[in-house]
Design an enzyme around this catalytic site. Structure first.
Site, PDB file in Angstrom:
ATOM      1  N   HIS A   1       0.864  -1.202   0.000  1.00 12.56           N
ATOM      2  CA  HIS A   1       0.000   0.000   0.000  1.00 12.56           C
ATOM      3  C   HIS A   1       0.888   1.236   0.000  1.00 12.56           C
ATOM      4  CE1 HIS A   1      -3.678  -2.115   2.057  1.00 12.56           C
ATOM      5  NE2 HIS A   1      -3.734  -2.189   0.758  1.00 12.56           N
TER       6      HIS A   1
ATOM      7  N   HIS B   1     -11.560  -8.812  -6.970  1.00 11.88           N
ATOM      8  CA  HIS B   1     -11.155  -7.592  -6.259  1.00 11.88           C
ATOM      9  C   HIS B   1     -10.222  -6.812  -7.189  1.00 11.88           C
ATOM     10  CE1 HIS B   1      -9.918  -4.914  -3.149  1.00 11.88           C
ATOM     11  NE2 HIS B   1      -8.893  -5.587  -2.682  1.00 11.88           N
TER      12      HIS B   1
ATOM     13  N   ASP C   1      -2.831  -5.040  -6.427  1.00 10.41           N
ATOM     14  CA  ASP C   1      -2.012  -6.211  -6.099  1.00 10.41           C
ATOM     15  C   ASP C   1      -2.669  -7.486  -6.631  1.00 10.41           C
ATOM     16  OD1 ASP C   1      -3.860  -5.343  -4.060  1.00 10.41           O
ATOM     17  OD2 ASP C   1      -3.176  -6.998  -2.817  1.00 10.41           O
TER      18      ASP C   1
ATOM     19  N   HIS D   1     -12.291  -6.216   1.741  1.00  8.64           N
ATOM     20  CA  HIS D   1     -12.334  -4.943   2.421  1.00  8.64           C
ATOM     21  C   HIS D   1     -12.635  -3.780   1.493  1.00  8.64           C
ATOM     22  CE1 HIS D   1      -8.075  -3.598   1.256  1.00  8.64           C
ATOM     23  NE2 HIS D   1      -8.334  -4.675   0.578  1.00  8.64           N
TER      24      HIS D   1
END
Ligand code: FEO
Length: 393
Positions: A23, A79, A83, A145
């Site tokens: 991140h 997602h 990454d 998330h």
């Protein structure tokens, strides 16, 4: 390199041994990470997730050793965070018409990242995709998330592809939970939960209960980072239910920064007062300017109470302390007590500022904190010890 997970399911991801920050610079990865992509070769062939963009060429090159790309029937994109999706543009440049299965929010985030009009197929919870004898069942997992996050379940092999959930930033050649050091593994799991999933704990509990209510047999959990849970996969599910339920251990954590050691001395004396009064409680001290912030957050996650200290500077607090306060505000810790402390020379606002921040971050303030003018003398040291005792009591 590919690794057989079970029957016709293969890991085709990338082990990133070098990664030390994730991140951007926001998450420390002391033990590297992995980007897990899975190839399912049934009558129909599906690829689940890709890898981070810097490894796109290596990924696609390796994938071509496993399968002729044109033989991929379905791309599953659970997602869009890069990454996972970073190698998607390169993969799709070879197979531009292959359908991509993702959630409605997945389309938005993939388009937002790559500005491509790929052949999107929106799925929702309960939708099934036949691979021949076996099926993929999709389960939306919004805010676990990201809004686009999704789980998938493979019938027949009883594999849950859980995406980020149940993962860890942990590089290992062995790739299975029963083959790695258990302390390392669970330390990385709890750090991952504390730093990434804490704000979403209510959704974690709800989603796990929903998935359990399907009564699907579970043999393996294939996460998108770190090892694959093939030995008692329910153990990490139980951990998540525990961590999501206002988790705390019998621990008090003292975090501080200091300029001329006055606030450090206060921290140590408060700690000794706590230990004097309570022989059972674990007390840990961290100088925020010298300690990895994600490790500190993991310790805060484990704590029933924290003390936060800073001297006053320019009517404010030190940057390292302000930074951790900002971070914990977003993480929305629950069921934890807190107090402030710090040295000052003349104006002395630090304890008030820290207390206000702790309160707005959802901590229950024990009191207005303790402050000491100039360097702690014997009287102030005694006060700090007594403060620690009172706090422990
Ligand atoms: Fe592994 Fe949400 O990225």
């Amino acid at each position: 390199m590919s690794i057989n997970v079970k029957n016709n399911v293969f890991w085709v991801g990338k082990i990133d041994w070098e990664l030390r920050k994730f991140h951007g610079d926001e998450y420390s990865t002391h033990r590297g990470s992995t980007y897990n992509s899975y190839l399912i070769k049934e009558e129909k062939t599906a690829i689940f997730d890709t890898v981070w963009a810097p490894f796109a060429e290596e990924y696609v090159r390796n994938l071509t050793k496993e399968i002729e790309l044109n033989n991929i029937d379905y791309v599953i994109a659970p997602h869009a965070e890069i990454d996972h999706s970073g190698a998607l543009p390169l993969l799709m440049s070879h197979i531009p018409d292959t359908p991509i299965y993702c959630t409605k929010n997945g389309v938005k985030s993939l388009k937002g990242h790559y500005h491509q009009d790929w052949n999107f197929n929106v799925v929702k919870t309960g939708d099934r995709l036949s691979l021949g004898q076996k099926e993929l069942i999709f389960v939306e997992a919004p805010m676990l998330h990201w809004p686009d996050s999704m789980f998938c379940y493979l019938t027949g092999d009883n594999i849950l592809f859980s995406n980020d959930a149940f993962g860890q930033h942990y590089a290992s050649e062995y790739m299975f939970n029963d083959l790695v050091d258990q302390n390392e593994l669970f330390n990385e799991c709890i750090k991952y939960y504390a730093n990434i999933l804490t704000p979403f704990s209510p959704m974690v509990i709800k989603k796990i209960k929903e998935v359990l209510s399907f009564n699907l047999p579970l043999d393996i959990i294939c996460t998108s980072h770190g090892i694959i849970w093939r030995d008692k996969p329910e153990q990490i599910v139980e951990k998540y239910l525990n961590w999501a339920d206002n988790y705390q251990e019998n621990q008090i954590t003292i975090v501080y920064d200091t300029m001329w050691n006055g606030t450090r001395v206060m921290a140590e004396k408060i700690a000794s007062g706590i230990s004097d009064s309570d022989k059972e409680v674990t007390v840990k001290l961290f100088n925020l300017a010298k300690t990895d912030k994600n490790d500190v957050i993991t310790e805060i996650f484990k704590s029933k109470a924290i003390l936060v200290g800073s001297p006053t500077i320019n009517k404010g607090i030190l940057v390292s302390v302000a930074g951790i306060l900002e971070e914990i505000k977003g993480l929305k810790f629950k069921n934890k007590k807190a107090a402030a402390f710090g040295c000052y020379g003349w104006s002395g606002e630090s304890t008030k500022i820290i207390s206000e921040n702790l309160e707005s971050a959802g901590f229950e303030l024990v009191d207005n904190g303790i402050r000491v003018m100039w360097n702690p003398d014997n009287e102030s040291i005694t006060k700090c010890i007594e403060y620690g005792k009172k706090l422990a009591d």
